[in-house]
Enzyme design. Structure first.
Site, PDB file in Angstrom:
ATOM      1  N   GLY A 271       0.805  -1.211   0.000  1.00 14.91           N
ATOM      2  CA  GLY A 271       0.000   0.000   0.000  1.00 14.91           C
ATOM      3  C   GLY A 271       0.841   1.264   0.000  1.00 14.91           C
ATOM      4  N   SER A 272       0.420   2.250   0.769  1.00 17.90           N
ATOM      5  CA  SER A 272       1.027   3.584   0.695  1.00 17.90           C
ATOM      6  C   SER A 272       2.468   3.659   1.181  1.00 17.90           C
ATOM      7  CB  SER A 272       0.177   4.583   1.490  1.00 17.90           C
ATOM      8  OG  SER A 272      -1.097   4.723   0.876  1.00 17.90           O
ATOM      9  N   THR A 273       2.947   2.650   1.947  1.00 21.93           N
ATOM     10  CA  THR A 273       4.348   2.679   2.372  1.00 21.93           C
ATOM     11  C   THR A 273       5.293   2.507   1.179  1.00 21.93           C
ATOM     12  OG1 THR A 273       4.226   0.317   2.892  1.00 21.93           O
ATOM     13  CG2 THR A 273       3.930   1.865   4.724  1.00 21.93           C
ATOM     14  N   PHE A 274       4.743   2.114   0.022  1.00 19.32           N
ATOM     15  CA  PHE A 274       5.567   1.976  -1.181  1.00 19.32           C
ATOM     16  C   PHE A 274       5.665   3.292  -1.961  1.00 19.32           C
ATOM     17  CE2 PHE A 274       6.755   0.330  -5.409  1.00 19.32           C
ATOM     18  CZ  PHE A 274       7.780  -0.541  -5.053  1.00 19.32           C
ATOM     19  N   SER A 327      -1.099  11.231   1.436  1.00 22.96           N
ATOM     20  CA  SER A 327      -1.186   9.880   0.861  1.00 22.96           C
ATOM     21  C   SER A 327      -2.147   9.845  -0.326  1.00 22.96           C
ATOM     22  CB  SER A 327      -1.615   8.857   1.930  1.00 22.96           C
ATOM     23  OG  SER A 327      -1.094   7.594   1.613  1.00 22.96           O
TER      24      SER A 327
END
Length: 558
Positions: A271-274, A327
């Site tokens: 998800g958004s950590t990428f 994000s």
């Protein structure tokens, strides 16, 4: 005369003709081959705290027919040592008159107490057992050995060859009464080296990580969670823990699923950590500049698919730092649309997607990335990948990739084995790790880390803020992929990744929670507080100086 001649001939045959062969046979019958027991090597952490050690334990047998006291008297004297009631022991004594096992792994201290009673009818047999003094704190890393002393999980399994000392079979002669004689034993055959396997793990940090993780997982009733701390300068793992876990001293009572460390053995969509990694790819490729501005209307149509931001928000014209702060999915799609799909795909492969990390922890699985033809066949693939969906990694691989942002752009190998050291701290063997690969330029990596800093100071990562320290971070709240395709309704994976200190990046701290419950379960509420607590422990342990002067409450009010 004839009988005497026959006897002489037989003596001649036995003494002269067959004498040497018969003498050798007699010697062979007096020889016995043994393979002496040699303890398995110790496992210690980076500060020489013992994590695994062989210790003597005893099996206690009872032979009631040899008791010189009554069964009740015997039971009353043994009960406090064996942590049983006298009634239980009396019942056991009455089951048979010999060969009763009262305890199979009696510690040496308790065995000494039994000996001191000087009771007839008891027998103590010594053996060695693997003992894990930290219990469940480092189980995910160290693993355990089974009854046959073979490693079954963790480094006990993957580093079996380093932990087992070499031992040779020796031949000893036996005296007439059966006792072994040392005359044929090679000199020093019972001696062994003092080497121990030293890990990169810091038990102090590991304990903090485990405790705060357990607290949050219980609070949000999550299925499971994990914390990883990596020194990105060389890939050393300072902490790696998951919850729920098990006590390797009592592995037979544990759920066998816990023996597979899910930080390396299970995949998930990050998800958004990428997103920071995608920003780094676009910057490095020259598709964007750090001060570029994009329009985020809240949704975008990709073929027949409509992509929206979480919470259905729209942010209008925003720069890249703001895209990370909020994000924004739409902002990320716009960034990746600036790249040719084939160029983007090649960058994903270069970063390591679809490959293994090649760590020294066992049971690692390969990440998943769609084949090039499928990826290029539809524009939706690049669009969903831009915000961390449609592919999968292990938690450890995500930490490895963020390590490339923290160390000036190099992809290092995450590892827990430091090497074999002696009792004086002298290193005798160190594993040969792959040469780090330069993925991003140092300038690109630092630019992205500084953008991540705004996520903590102004965006969704604010719960991880620590006064006086510059910290970069990124939250992630992603849908949970179903094994049968699509996503599990209502299931989410929340995570947070941080890099510190921003002015001289070195450490990556990551936390993830699988299926936390509640309307307020997000990366910012579940995972970020875990990372903050771990960083607060990491700072004094590693002696990380403040980035700026820490204001007191009175100064802040002025």
């Amino acid at each position: 005369m004839t009988a005497g001649l026959g006897l002489a001939i037989n003596l001649y045959q036995l003494q002269i003709v067959q004498g040497s062969r018969l003498a050798q046979r007699a010697r062979n019958q007096q020889m016995v081959k043994i393979r002496p027991f040699v303890p398995r090597r110790l496992v210690v952490d980076r500060n020489d705290n013992v994590l695994a050690v062989d210790r003597p334990v005893y099996t206690l047998y009872a032979h009631p027919k040899l008791f010189s006291q009554s069964e009740q008297q015997m039971a009353e004297r043994l009960a406090p040592i064996l942590d049983r009631t006298p009634a239980e022991l009396v019942k056991i004594f009455q089951s048979r008159n010999s060969g009763i096992t009262l305890a199979s792994t009696l510690p040496e201290v308790n065995a000494g107490r039994v000996r001191s009673l000087r009771l007839n009818g008891l027998e103590l047999i010594q053996q060695y057992s693997r003992y894990y003094p930290q219990k469940n704190v480092v189980a995910d890393v160290v693993g355990y050995v089974n009854m046959d002393r073979r490693g079954q999980a963790g480094i006990e399994y993957s580093q079996e060859k380093l932990l087992e000392r070499s031992v040779q079979t020796v031949q000893l002669s036996r005296a007439g009464d059966g006792k072994l004689l040392p005359n044929h034993a090679p000199e020093g055959f019972l001696n062994f080296d003092d080497l121990r396997l030293q890990l990169t793990i810091d038990s102090r940090l590991q304990r903090v990580a485990r405790n705060v993780l357990q607290e949050q997982i219980k609070k949000f009733q999550a299925k499971r969670g994990a914390v990883i701390v990596m020194d990105a300068s060389d890939g050393s793992l300072l902490a790696l823990t998951s919850y729920p876990t098990y006590d390797p001293n009592e592995y037979s009572k544990a759920d066998i699923a816990l023996f597979r460390n899910w930080t390396v053995a299970d995949l998930y969509e990050p998800g958004s950590t990428f997103k920071p990694l995608n920003v780094a790819i676009a910057l490095e490729n020259g598709a964007i500049k750090a001060d570029d501005v994009f329009n985020d209307p809240g949704s975008v149509q990709i073929g027949k698919h409509t992509i929206r931001n979480a919470g259905l928000n729209s942010y209008g014209r925003i720069n890249i730092a703001k895209i990370l702060q909020t994000s924004s999915n739409i902002g990320m799609v716009r960034i990746i649309q600036r790249m040719k799909p084939l160029v983007y795909y090649n960058w994903l492969e270069r970063l390591g997607l679809g490959q293994t990390v090649e760590t020294d922890l066992p049971f690692e699985v390969r990440g998943q990335l769609k084949g090039q033809r499928e990826f290029l066949g539809s524009p939706i693939e690049a669009a969903t990948t831009s915000f961390g969906q449609g592919f999968s990694v292990t938690p450890l691989q995500l930490v490895q990739m963020h390590g490339a942002l923290a160390n000036g752009g190099k992809l290092v190998t995450p590892h827990v084995v430091q090497g074999l050291v002696d009792t004086k701290g002298q290193m005798h063997y160190a594993p040969n790790l792959p040469t780090p690969r330069q993925i991003f330029s140092a300038a690109t990596a630092q630019t992205v880390v500084e953008m991540m800093e705004t996520v903590v100071s102004e965006g969704t990562g604010k719960p991880a803020e620590i006064p006086g320290y510059r910290i970069g971070g990124k939250t992630g709240t992603s849908q949970k992929a179903s094994p049968n395709g699509g996503y599990i309704p209502g299931a989410r994976i929340t995570s947070f990744v941080s890099i510190l200190p921003v002015e001289s990046p070195r450490y990556v701290v990551f936390a993830v929670a699988d299926e936390p419950k509640g309307a307020n379960a997000y990366g910012s509420t579940v995972a970020a507080p875990i990372v903050k607590a771990v960083m607060e422990a990491l700072i004094p342990i590693e002696g990380i100086p403040p980035s700026q002067e820490i204001q007191s409450d009175s100064q802040a009010k002025q």
